[in-house]
Design an enzyme around this catalytic site. Structure first.
Site: not given
Length: 555
Positions: A71, A73, A94, A273, A301, A381, A409
């Site tokens: 998330k 990333t 955060r 969270a 999360f 991925f 990524w």
């Protein structure tokens, strides 16, 4: 592919003043912390109050699994991509807690070529915000016991003190303890305990405050316990709010850093969270909105926790109007939700993927309840197959949402340009944001609404004393507050092993806490803990310095 820390160390960072200048800020607007990070001054923020606001995009995700969702990333990759296609975009996330950094979860700065830097400082002491929050919280703790020691003129009942101490580390032995042993000079013995700093109401207050005056007002409203006559005692009654505000003055100023592609990012605040409201600070978000066309932020999360709290707590209390949501999913995580073991995730399994998509589908439905347009970001991925990606894309199409394959990524912002264009289209399409429940709904019904409409619980179990407590708070004028659910992040249910989209379950509410200063009521469900413990083999075992004094093992 290099490791995250190798990529971060090779970053060509620009001086933080140059990053600030891209936002239209001058040297006098920032307070540098070294060469690559700075705080935005209170005076600067006051001067932005009348600026028009940019568009706010929320990045959320399916329920987290050990397979990884990415998330943060994706948040970073999307921010970089928006800048690449000509939009002035800023990222808001955060700060990381030391507890999970040295435990099991790791840091929170993105990954691969979609990272925020300086990564090591951000995941360690950064600008000292968490230390300030810990100090302010524990100052109030010390003043409570000191008040009792010197005669207790407020007639505080030691048996009814609800304010615990905090520290920013996972330490299970501190969950329940007895303090003040050793004789009269050490005070009056009583049972208490520690929470982790990111679960502190002071953390929540800092992240929801709009300025220093609002910060002190909220701190003063903290309820720390009750008198012998069962009347609430606040931090203001103890005279602690002024000193706490002094400790938090600098911490309230948002932190400015940069991505690997030298785009601005605010990293500020860090409530968990699963046990708090899981969003970066209102101050950082509003500042970014005043300085940018687009602000990309995330909520912790999965969407059942982070997005729900972002939309029902942060946006409600801060008056924010989100424009679109990005729901992050991975083929690997959906296969795990479909029953595939972690060791077998590299093998193609379209059937398991389709079964696991039930988790994704429920999140899509939930986000639509808020009237916001949704796009699904497929975080790629290398083990994903064409058949799996096609099946996931088709599932999203059948549910009326676009799915975009993202390679940020490995490729940075260039790998998320398609997602950026999809987000711009959604924002221009517009939505009709509506919170899940109205302010005037009773507290108990608010908890039931989240449990049944977002989690899809069949029943919500309240013990009699919890119903009594909620009724007391309702009668005392706290009924308008939103609710903050403390629940496992791994499942829609309170059972962390129930993956996918479970049905027919009961959510047990075993404790409720009033956070009058932050402005919400916490409902603790199941076996969730507000002071985590370290795993059998914590990350701390792998972290150290090499011969050149560089950190090793942080990632």
């Amino acid at each position: 592919m290099k490791s995250d820390i190798e990529i971060a160390r090779a970053a060509q960072k620009q001086p933080i003043g140059r990053i600030a200048a891209r936002l239209g800020l001058t040297e006098g607007d920032i307070l540098p912390y070294g060469h690559d990070k700075a705080k935005i001054s209170h005076a600067c923020i006051r001067g932005l109050a009348e600026r028009p606001q940019g568009r706010l995009v929320l990045v959320t995700a399916i329920n987290p699994t050990p397979a990884g969702e990415g998330k943060t990333t994706t948040t970073v990759g999307l921010g970089d991509a928006l800048n690449r296609i000509g939009k002035r975009a800023t990222i808001c996330i955060r700060e990381a807690s030391l507890g999970p950094n040295f435990g099991m979860k790791g840091g929170a700065a993105g990954g691969g070529y979609a990272q925020i830097v300086p990564m090591e400082e951000m995941n360690l002491h950064f600008t000292g915000d968490f230390h300030a929050i810990t100090s302010a919280h524990n100052l109030l703790s010390a003043m409570i016991d000191n008040h009792i020691y010197w005669g207790n003129p407020l007639r505080i009942d030691p048996r009814r003190i609800t304010w615990r101490r905090v520290m920013d580390m996972n330490d299970r032995v501190l969950r329940q303890m007895v303090i003040a042993l050793g004789g009269p000079a050490n005070g009056y013995p009583r049972e208490t305990g520690f929470d982790i700093t990111v679960a502190s109401e002071v953390m929540a207050i800092l992240c929801l405050a709009s300025d220093l005056a609002d910060l002190q007002e909220r701190l003063g409203r903290i309820v720390v316990g009750h008198t012998i006559d069962r009347q609430p005692i606040t931090a203001r009654d103890l005279g602690a709010d002024g000193a706490m505000t002094v400790l938090l003055r600098d911490a309230l100023q948002p932190n400015l850093v940069q991505t690997l592609e030298n785009n601005p990012a605010f990293v500020h605040g860090g409530p968990f969270a699963n046990i708090a409201h899981g969003c970066n600070s209102v101050m950082a978000t509003r500042t970014a909105l005043a300085l940018s066309d687009y602000v990309v932020t995330e909520a912790g999360f999965g969407a059942d926790l982070g997005a729900e709290k972002f939309l029902d707590i942060k946006c409600r209390l801060a008056g924010l109007q989100p424009d679109a949501t990005v729901l992050v999913a991975t083929v690997r995580a959906l296969k795990m939700n479909g029953g595939v073991a972690r060791t077998d995730l590299g093998t193609e399994n379209v059937a398991a993927l389709r079964a696991g998509c039930a988790n994704l589908g429920r999140h899509i439905e939930n986000l639509r309840r808020y009237g916001l347009p949704v796009v699904v970001a497929i975080n790629h991925f290398s083990s994903d197959t064409e058949a799996e990606v096609a099946a996931l894309t088709e599932y999203c199409r059948a549910h009326g949402v676009q799915a975009v394959l993202c390679r940020h990524w490995a490729e940075g912002g260039a790998g998320a340009e398609d997602l950026a264009r999809a987000v711009v289209a959604l924002v221009e399409q517009g939505g009709n944001f509506t919170p899940l429940y109205p302010d005037d709904m009773p507290l108990r019904q608010k908890i039931e609404t989240v449990c049944k409409r977002i989690y899809r619980a069949e029943e919500v179990e309240f013990l009699p004393h919890i119903i009594e407590r909620l009724d007391e708070w309702q009668a005392a004028g706290h009924g308008h507050l939103p609710v903050c659910m403390a629940k496992t992040q791994y499942s829609f249910s309170a059972d962390p092993t129930a993956l996918g989209a479970p049905e027919g379950f009961t959510i047990p509410v075993r404790e409720v806490r009033l956070s009058a200063g932050a402005g919400f009521v916490v409902a603790i469900c199941g076996d969730i803990m507000t002071m985590p413990g370290l795993p059998r083999n914590p990350a701390a075992l792998r972290i150290g310095l090499d011969g050149q004094g560089d950190v090793q093992g942080l990632f």
